[in-house]
Design a protein around this motif. Sequence first.
Motif, PDB file in Angstrom:
ATOM      1  N   TYR A   1      -0.778  19.097 -13.371  1.00 10.46           N
ATOM      2  CA  TYR A   1       0.301  18.238 -12.892  1.00 10.46           C
ATOM      3  C   TYR A   1       1.327  18.008 -13.990  1.00 10.46           C
ATOM      4  O   TYR A   1       1.048  18.210 -15.174  1.00 10.46           O
ATOM      5  N   VAL A   2       2.522  17.609 -13.572  1.00 12.05           N
ATOM      6  CA  VAL A   2       3.611  17.298 -14.493  1.00 12.05           C
ATOM      7  C   VAL A   2       3.903  15.807 -14.406  1.00 12.05           C
ATOM      8  O   VAL A   2       3.411  15.111 -13.511  1.00 12.05           O
ATOM      9  N   ALA A   3       4.716  15.318 -15.321  1.00  8.69           N
ATOM     10  CA  ALA A   3       5.003  13.880 -15.394  1.00  8.69           C
ATOM     11  C   ALA A   3       5.506  13.315 -14.071  1.00  8.69           C
ATOM     12  O   ALA A   3       5.130  12.208 -13.678  1.00  8.69           O
ATOM     13  N   ALA A   4       6.326  14.064 -13.353  1.00 10.18           N
ATOM     14  CA  ALA A   4       6.877  13.579 -12.080  1.00 10.18           C
ATOM     15  C   ALA A   4       5.782  13.271 -11.064  1.00 10.18           C
ATOM     16  O   ALA A   4       5.943  12.385 -10.215  1.00 10.18           O
ATOM     17  N   ASP A   5       4.629  13.961 -11.153  1.00 13.82           N
ATOM     18  CA  ASP A   5       3.526  13.727 -10.206  1.00 13.82           C
ATOM     19  C   ASP A   5       2.902  12.346 -10.371  1.00 13.82           C
ATOM     20  O   ASP A   5       2.252  11.848  -9.453  1.00 13.82           O
ATOM     21  N   THR A   6       3.078  11.730 -11.538  1.00 21.61           N
ATOM     22  CA  THR A   6       2.480  10.406 -11.764  1.00 21.61           C
ATOM     23  C   THR A   6       3.278   9.287 -11.100  1.00 21.61           C
ATOM     24  O   THR A   6       2.814   8.151 -11.063  1.00 21.61           O
ATOM     25  N   PHE A   7       4.458   9.600 -10.581  1.00 25.82           N
ATOM     26  CA  PHE A   7       5.314   8.585  -9.967  1.00 25.82           C
ATOM     27  C   PHE A   7       5.116   8.454  -8.454  1.00 25.82           C
ATOM     28  O   PHE A   7       5.853   7.740  -7.802  1.00 25.82           O
ATOM     29  N   LYS A   8       4.122   9.108  -7.917  1.00 29.90           N
ATOM     30  CA  LYS A   8       3.867   9.030  -6.475  1.00 29.90           C
ATOM     31  C   LYS A   8       3.285   7.660  -6.133  1.00 29.90           C
ATOM     32  O   LYS A   8       2.850   6.921  -7.026  1.00 29.90           O
ATOM     33  N   PRO A   9       3.252   7.295  -4.858  1.00 23.93           N
ATOM     34  CA  PRO A   9       2.670   5.994  -4.476  1.00 23.93           C
ATOM     35  C   PRO A   9       1.221   5.858  -4.952  1.00 23.93           C
ATOM     36  O   PRO A   9       0.457   6.829  -4.945  1.00 23.93           O
ATOM     37  N   LEU A  10       0.872   4.658  -5.357  1.00 23.93           N
ATOM     38  CA  LEU A  10      -0.457   4.380  -5.894  1.00 23.93           C
ATOM     39  C   LEU A  10      -1.558   4.778  -4.914  1.00 23.93           C
ATOM     40  O   LEU A  10      -2.587   5.336  -5.316  1.00 23.93           O
ATOM     41  N   ALA A  11      -1.358   4.525  -3.636  1.00 22.09           N
ATOM     42  CA  ALA A  11      -2.378   4.855  -2.630  1.00 22.09           C
ATOM     43  C   ALA A  11      -2.707   6.355  -2.630  1.00 22.09           C
ATOM     44  O   ALA A  11      -3.870   6.730  -2.414  1.00 22.09           O
ATOM     45  N   GLU A  12      -1.722   7.202  -2.892  1.00 23.06           N
ATOM     46  CA  GLU A  12      -1.983   8.648  -2.950  1.00 23.06           C
ATOM     47  C   GLU A  12      -2.872   8.996  -4.134  1.00 23.06           C
ATOM     48  O   GLU A  12      -3.784   9.819  -4.017  1.00 23.06           O
ATOM     49  N   SER A  13      -2.605   8.365  -5.279  1.00 20.08           N
ATOM     50  CA  SER A  13      -3.423   8.624  -6.467  1.00 20.08           C
ATOM     51  C   SER A  13      -4.853   8.120  -6.256  1.00 20.08           C
ATOM     52  O   SER A  13      -5.818   8.773  -6.661  1.00 20.08           O
ATOM     53  N   VAL A  14      -4.990   6.959  -5.616  1.00 21.66           N
ATOM     54  CA  VAL A  14      -6.319   6.417  -5.329  1.00 21.66           C
ATOM     55  C   VAL A  14      -7.076   7.362  -4.399  1.00 21.66           C
ATOM     56  O   VAL A  14      -8.272   7.625  -4.597  1.00 21.66           O
ATOM     57  N   ALA A  15      -6.391   7.911  -3.409  1.00 23.90           N
ATOM     58  CA  ALA A  15      -7.028   8.861  -2.486  1.00 23.90           C
ATOM     59  C   ALA A  15      -7.482  10.129  -3.222  1.00 23.90           C
ATOM     60  O   ALA A  15      -8.554  10.670  -2.932  1.00 23.90           O
ATOM     61  N   LEU A  16      -6.681  10.587  -4.181  1.00 21.99           N
ATOM     62  CA  LEU A  16      -7.072  11.760  -4.966  1.00 21.99           C
ATOM     63  C   LEU A  16      -8.316  11.459  -5.807  1.00 21.99           C
ATOM     64  O   LEU A  16      -9.220  12.293  -5.912  1.00 21.99           O
ATOM     65  N   LEU A  17      -8.360  10.266  -6.396  1.00 20.13           N
ATOM     66  CA  LEU A  17      -9.537   9.883  -7.176  1.00 20.13           C
ATOM     67  C   LEU A  17     -10.761   9.775  -6.268  1.00 20.13           C
ATOM     68  O   LEU A  17     -11.849  10.223  -6.628  1.00 20.13           O
ATOM     69  N   GLN A  18     -10.581   9.204  -5.095  1.00 20.67           N
ATOM     70  CA  GLN A  18     -11.691   9.088  -4.157  1.00 20.67           C
ATOM     71  C   GLN A  18     -12.233  10.481  -3.807  1.00 20.67           C
ATOM     72  O   GLN A  18     -13.447  10.688  -3.773  1.00 20.67           O
TER      73      GLN A  18
END
Length: 173
Positions: free
Chosen positions: A87-104
């Motif tokens: 991933y690149v830096a821009a990918d970290t700016f997505k909605p928090l819920a999307e990142s939580v779903a990826l971690l799940q």
Amino acid sequence: MMILLVLAACGPQATPSPTPPPLFETPAPTLRPPLPSRAGARVVIFLSGLGSNSGQTQTEFADLLQEVKGFYKSTLFFSYKKDSAAYVAADTFKPLAESVALLQSMVEAEVKKDATVQIDLIGYSLGGVVAMEFAKKTVNEKSPLLSNLRYVVTLHSPVNGALVLRSEPFWPD
């Protein structure tokens, strides 16, 4: 280990000390927690912060990686992209819920490999927020993943005291 110190005077030049030295040496603190009582292999997932990229994750956690070396069966790095892609830096700016779903999804994949796995999450900055939101979601939904989640560590994360940890009981027995 306790060490008893013996003091001896070395002739007339020895003068009493205003504060006597301690009789026992205090052991140095360690980053390694006691071994868990639960069965299962230990896995750690590191989560980097806002503006990071997959190439710098190991560098950000280099010192900590040395401390936990050999303590875990697997050391994994969270990706802000699907399927643990780079991933690149821009990918970290997505909605928090999307990142939580990826971690799940990442945690579920580890549990699918070994149902008794014990997972520790260590997040820096936004990574800590993602880890805490995942823990909160796991608790609130009474998810079976809760039995696999062992520790959540946040480093420089704006979690405001992590209200999820104030819930009783947080971890199942």
